[in-house]
Design a protein around this motif. Sequence first.
Motif, PDB file in Angstrom:
ATOM      1  N   ARG A 141       0.836  -1.203   0.000  1.00 61.19           N
ATOM      2  CA  ARG A 141       0.000   0.000   0.000  1.00 61.19           C
ATOM      3  C   ARG A 141       0.872   1.255   0.000  1.00 61.19           C
ATOM      4  NH1 ARG A 141      -3.345  -1.272   4.201  1.00 61.19           N
ATOM      5  NH2 ARG A 141      -4.439  -2.595   2.712  1.00 61.19           N
ATOM      6  N   VAL A 142       1.932   1.229   0.778  1.00 58.14           N
ATOM      7  CA  VAL A 142       2.851   2.373   0.842  1.00 58.14           C
ATOM      8  C   VAL A 142       3.456   2.617  -0.543  1.00 58.14           C
ATOM      9  CG1 VAL A 142       5.022   3.197   1.842  1.00 58.14           C
ATOM     10  CG2 VAL A 142       3.391   1.888   3.258  1.00 58.14           C
ATOM     11  N   LEU A 143       3.867   1.550  -1.187  1.00 62.03           N
ATOM     12  CA  LEU A 143       4.511   1.690  -2.496  1.00 62.03           C
ATOM     13  C   LEU A 143       3.500   2.082  -3.574  1.00 62.03           C
ATOM     14  CD1 LEU A 143       6.928  -1.362  -2.199  1.00 62.03           C
ATOM     15  CD2 LEU A 143       7.478   1.064  -1.921  1.00 62.03           C
ATOM     16  N   ALA A 144       2.274   1.615  -3.438  1.00 58.58           N
ATOM     17  CA  ALA A 144       1.237   1.984  -4.409  1.00 58.58           C
ATOM     18  C   ALA A 144       0.940   3.483  -4.310  1.00 58.58           C
ATOM     19  CB  ALA A 144      -0.027   1.168  -4.155  1.00 58.58           C
ATOM     20  N   THR A 145       0.883   3.973  -3.094  1.00 58.68           N
ATOM     21  CA  THR A 145       0.633   5.407  -2.897  1.00 58.68           C
ATOM     22  C   THR A 145       1.731   6.245  -3.547  1.00 58.68           C
ATOM     23  OG1 THR A 145      -0.313   4.797  -0.781  1.00 58.68           O
ATOM     24  CG2 THR A 145       0.110   7.138  -1.128  1.00 58.68           C
ATOM     25  N   ARG A 146       2.975   5.810  -3.349  1.00 55.07           N
ATOM     26  CA  ARG A 146       4.121   6.490  -3.972  1.00 55.07           C
ATOM     27  C   ARG A 146       3.961   6.487  -5.490  1.00 55.07           C
ATOM     28  NH1 ARG A 146       9.255   5.193  -4.755  1.00 55.07           N
ATOM     29  NH2 ARG A 146      10.264   7.183  -4.383  1.00 55.07           N
ATOM     30  N   PHE A 147       3.622   5.310  -6.009  1.00 55.00           N
ATOM     31  CA  PHE A 147       3.509   5.148  -7.457  1.00 55.00           C
ATOM     32  C   PHE A 147       2.517   6.154  -8.034  1.00 55.00           C
ATOM     33  CE2 PHE A 147       2.064   3.372 -11.419  1.00 55.00           C
ATOM     34  CZ  PHE A 147       3.161   2.735 -11.964  1.00 55.00           C
ATOM     35  N   LEU A 148       1.374   6.268  -7.357  1.00 53.75           N
ATOM     36  CA  LEU A 148       0.326   7.176  -7.824  1.00 53.75           C
ATOM     37  C   LEU A 148       0.835   8.613  -7.912  1.00 53.75           C
ATOM     38  CD1 LEU A 148      -1.919   5.135  -7.974  1.00 53.75           C
ATOM     39  CD2 LEU A 148      -3.215   6.441  -6.316  1.00 53.75           C
ATOM     40  N   GLU A 149       1.575   9.031  -6.896  1.00 55.92           N
ATOM     41  CA  GLU A 149       2.099  10.406  -6.882  1.00 55.92           C
ATOM     42  C   GLU A 149       3.090  10.629  -8.018  1.00 55.92           C
ATOM     43  OE1 GLU A 149       1.889  10.608  -2.034  1.00 55.92           O
ATOM     44  OE2 GLU A 149       3.851  10.890  -3.019  1.00 55.92           O
ATOM     45  N   ILE A 150       3.984   9.687  -8.172  1.00 54.38           N
ATOM     46  CA  ILE A 150       5.077   9.871  -9.126  1.00 54.38           C
ATOM     47  C   ILE A 150       4.568   9.888 -10.568  1.00 54.38           C
ATOM     48  CG2 ILE A 150       7.153   8.752 -10.065  1.00 54.38           C
ATOM     49  CD1 ILE A 150       7.599   7.730  -7.124  1.00 54.38           C
ATOM     50  N   PHE A 151       3.588   9.015 -10.854  1.00 57.02           N
ATOM     51  CA  PHE A 151       3.183   8.886 -12.267  1.00 57.02           C
ATOM     52  C   PHE A 151       1.954   9.727 -12.642  1.00 57.02           C
ATOM     53  CE2 PHE A 151       5.946   5.207 -11.819  1.00 57.02           C
ATOM     54  CZ  PHE A 151       6.628   5.211 -13.026  1.00 57.02           C
ATOM     55  N   ALA A 152       1.399  10.437 -11.677  1.00 59.81           N
ATOM     56  CA  ALA A 152       0.182  11.210 -11.960  1.00 59.81           C
ATOM     57  C   ALA A 152       0.307  12.188 -13.137  1.00 59.81           C
ATOM     58  CB  ALA A 152      -0.280  11.938 -10.694  1.00 59.81           C
ATOM     59  N   PRO A 153       1.436  12.898 -13.279  1.00 66.80           N
ATOM     60  CA  PRO A 153       1.484  13.933 -14.314  1.00 66.80           C
ATOM     61  C   PRO A 153       1.483  13.426 -15.754  1.00 66.80           C
ATOM     62  CG  PRO A 153       3.301  14.180 -12.725  1.00 66.80           C
ATOM     63  CD  PRO A 153       2.656  12.887 -12.458  1.00 66.80           C
ATOM     64  N   TYR A 154       1.624  12.134 -15.985  1.00 65.92           N
ATOM     65  CA  TYR A 154       1.835  11.670 -17.362  1.00 65.92           C
ATOM     66  C   TYR A 154       0.547  11.243 -18.053  1.00 65.92           C
ATOM     67  CZ  TYR A 154       6.648  11.819 -15.907  1.00 65.92           C
ATOM     68  OH  TYR A 154       7.867  12.255 -15.450  1.00 65.92           O
ATOM     69  N   GLU A 155       0.602  11.306 -19.386  1.00 63.97           N
ATOM     70  CA  GLU A 155      -0.544  10.930 -20.198  1.00 63.97           C
ATOM     71  C   GLU A 155      -0.671   9.413 -20.322  1.00 63.97           C
ATOM     72  OE1 GLU A 155      -1.603  12.568 -24.409  1.00 63.97           O
ATOM     73  OE2 GLU A 155       0.026  13.779 -23.566  1.00 63.97           O
ATOM     74  N   LYS A 156       0.478   8.775 -20.488  1.00 67.84           N
ATOM     75  CA  LYS A 156       0.511   7.314 -20.601  1.00 67.84           C
ATOM     76  C   LYS A 156       1.688   6.806 -19.793  1.00 67.84           C
ATOM     77  CE  LYS A 156      -2.566   5.855 -23.689  1.00 67.84           C
ATOM     78  NZ  LYS A 156      -3.872   5.740 -23.256  1.00 67.84           N
TER      79      LYS A 156
END
Lengths: 192, 251, 456
Positions: B56-71
Amino acid sequence: MSASRESILRRLRETRVPRHHPAAAAWSPLRYADPLGEFEQRLEVAGGSCVEIAGRDELAAALGALAPFRDAEKIASPLPEILSTWDAADPRGWAELDFAVLEGQLAVAESGAVWVAPSDSERSACFLAEHLALVVRRDSLVHNLHEAYAVLDPSRSAFGCFIAGPSKTADIEQALVIGAHGPRSLVVVFWG
Amino acid sequence: MRVALFVPCYVDQLRPSVAHATLALLERCGFDVDFPEAQTCCGQAHLNSGGARDARVLATRFLEIFAPYEKIVCPSASCVATVTQHYGDLLPVSPELLAIRAKTRELSAFLATEVPSTALRGRWQGKIGIQPSCHGLRELRQGRSTERRDGHPFDPLRNLLENLEGAEIVDPVRTDECCGFGGAFCVEEPGVSRLMGLDRLRDHERAGASVVTSSDVSCLLHLEGLARRERVPLEFRHVAELLECATRDPS
Amino acid sequence: MTHPERANAFANNEDRARWHDQALWFVRDRRDRAMQGLPEWEGLRAEAARIKGETLSRLADQLESFEDNAIASGAKVHWAGDAREFNDIVLDLLRTRRVTRVVKSKSMLTEECQLNPWLEAHGVEVVDTDLGERIVQLRREPPSHIVFPAIHLRKEEIGETFHAHLGSPKGLADPTRLTEIARGDLRSKFLGAQAGITGVNFAIAETGGIVVCTNEGNADLGTALPPIHIACMGIEKLVPKTADLAVFLRLLARSATGQAITAYTSHFHGPREGGELHIVIVDNGRSETLANPSFARALSCIRCGACMNTCPVFRRSGGHSYEATIPGPIGSILEPVRDAARHASLPFACTLCGSCTDVCPVAIPLHHQLKAWRGELTERALTGKWKRFCLALSRAIFERPGLYSAAGRLVRWLGRRLPRRWLYGKANTWGIARELPEFPSESFRERYRRERARER
Ligand code: SF4
């Protein structure tokens, strides 16, 4: 009523089971261009065989053409067309039976199965006989099990059974052996 | 289109060539690719080993890091499946989660849908065996599962390979049996894992393959390790490596 | 013992494991062909899942209407909360009727409750009449598969068993002749039995009837000859309507063996004349499974065994490696509900390949439930301490990209420098069967950073 009954039912009533709604695509059960051909093929794969006759008067002759019937000494059947040579008062009395001929009520193409609802004494004959023949009207053939249950009411008799071949097993190294406990052969006779 | 490259941790560290090939392929197809350097691991290994809290901790990180991208494109079907199919088990449903799920694609699926097949013409000499990624197959629904009776499944990996001149796909008898890697399974159940892998090697060898490809790197590392130990003369190339090589401009 | 220990022992006998794998793959292959014969297969699966889901969501009502209708048809209905009570009910039924010889057709429930040893300890002879079950009964082994109880045995071994117990000629290993010998022996048991016990494949709420499927006809002989029939069912066996049987019967045999239907599909509604029909409804932990939302759907299982046949681990580790009444994927979900500590290794005996989920005729998401179990076992601290520590440690590293890069660099450096002897030491379980990958000198991100810096 028993305490367990009450506590099981109470536990189940206290449980909220989440409903599961699978996204089901529309489907309709398979029907066949040639249901009789399908039936024959299914039954053959299952180790049984099929005979077709025009009328009941041909029944004795049709069975007479089969070796197990010709060789049978003890034959039993409630059908008037068959001359029974054996009768038993007790279910176990059928243990020596060579050949039983019973009426089937309905046949299912997709499964190669015939529905029988034998009386109590016919019932043990049906499973103790060395060989079994089921006689069924040709126009009782349905395509699939859905159609079968639309016609049948199994609750009308204490016992009813789909029979789809001789008794068999594959419990020793997957090798198919016919005649595990019950009949060693099954022939289905379609008439009409 | 601004594409984020999602490189699984073990690819980054153990088989960087797959990530380089992915990057090269995407750039060759004209995408503007960025590698967000804060990324590390999607949490698949944790989730699959019972560590939902850690995942869950790593998933939350993932969401933040990749949010700005289109794909978001990744050369590992199992990591993509974790993000698109299983983050929902870890995190509450939010617009961010739904967006990430919709944006994340496995490389071959991305190429097969976003790039005209003419742009990925190439040559490959030899017989290719496909070792489908189980998660690609049965989570992402990419490829034909023999258990199911679906009409015409979406099979991007196969389509991309069929597009290569000279390439011949040779199917083993068991086209979609698991290779036996299974994450921690491969070290916790070494006996069964080994036998599963050896059986896959044999099957591909009998089919006549000279190279085995997959949309997951982990399966290939496991099979390659076994093949080297048992001296089985098969080569293992991730689909990115194979495609990158096949579509490279000869000039 | 844990699953890996038993599984390694099985898999390390490579010839035998491959033979076992092939035998079950053969069944899987036949199942695939049967499935291909029905274009509506996936629709049928969804329908089956829907019916089971609905039934389970109002199970108490369904059970009550089943009971009412069964009683109306002349059957007697008994309820057992657990295995102990179930065994007592059956024993009591037999004792009050002075029954000492019983024939029994296949019922995993009686296996689960250990009915046989209980009856034997109280002077009742119980003969399992399904050939596979008879074989393992003679060998005093548990069944290794729910559909093929003796699938782990070779015909030579069965020949020896029959030689020792049934007096067959020494060295006889022909399946047809062995079956014939069993037939002769069991015929006398059928004729001598005072009561017949069967399992239940489906129970129909709207009629109070039960359905039993066999290929051998053993359930039929066992209920047609003796006057007393005791049918044993778990609470989850219900279907609401007779018409629903079509859906399940079409799926069951095709999934189990690749047949269109079993040779005998017998429907019982009440006792035969002058006879008795007793139906024992058993919970034994099922209501707890139902109360757990993660695993409730596992109760939809119709015991076809397809998930075992398709499981690449089961095929190479054998049913006994699960040390559970129900082995394989579905067993690895159901058994830990009963005793999580004892069966804690089962949900991990799986690569999460998902083949079981796709093969399951009632569409139970088996591999997702196995994954859910892993989480639950970790939460309950039933997995190894070391494993939980590794998960937390690696998570802490992955939260810090700098630390992650440094750790990666160190591991790769060690991988390239350490002598083979050290690298392939005891701690390297990967290296038991495989070579380690070649450790690259640069990670992707290192080279990426270097190249981008140069470009700028
Ligand atoms: S879980 Fe599904 S596949 Fe496995 S035995 Fe039950 S019904 Fe069959």
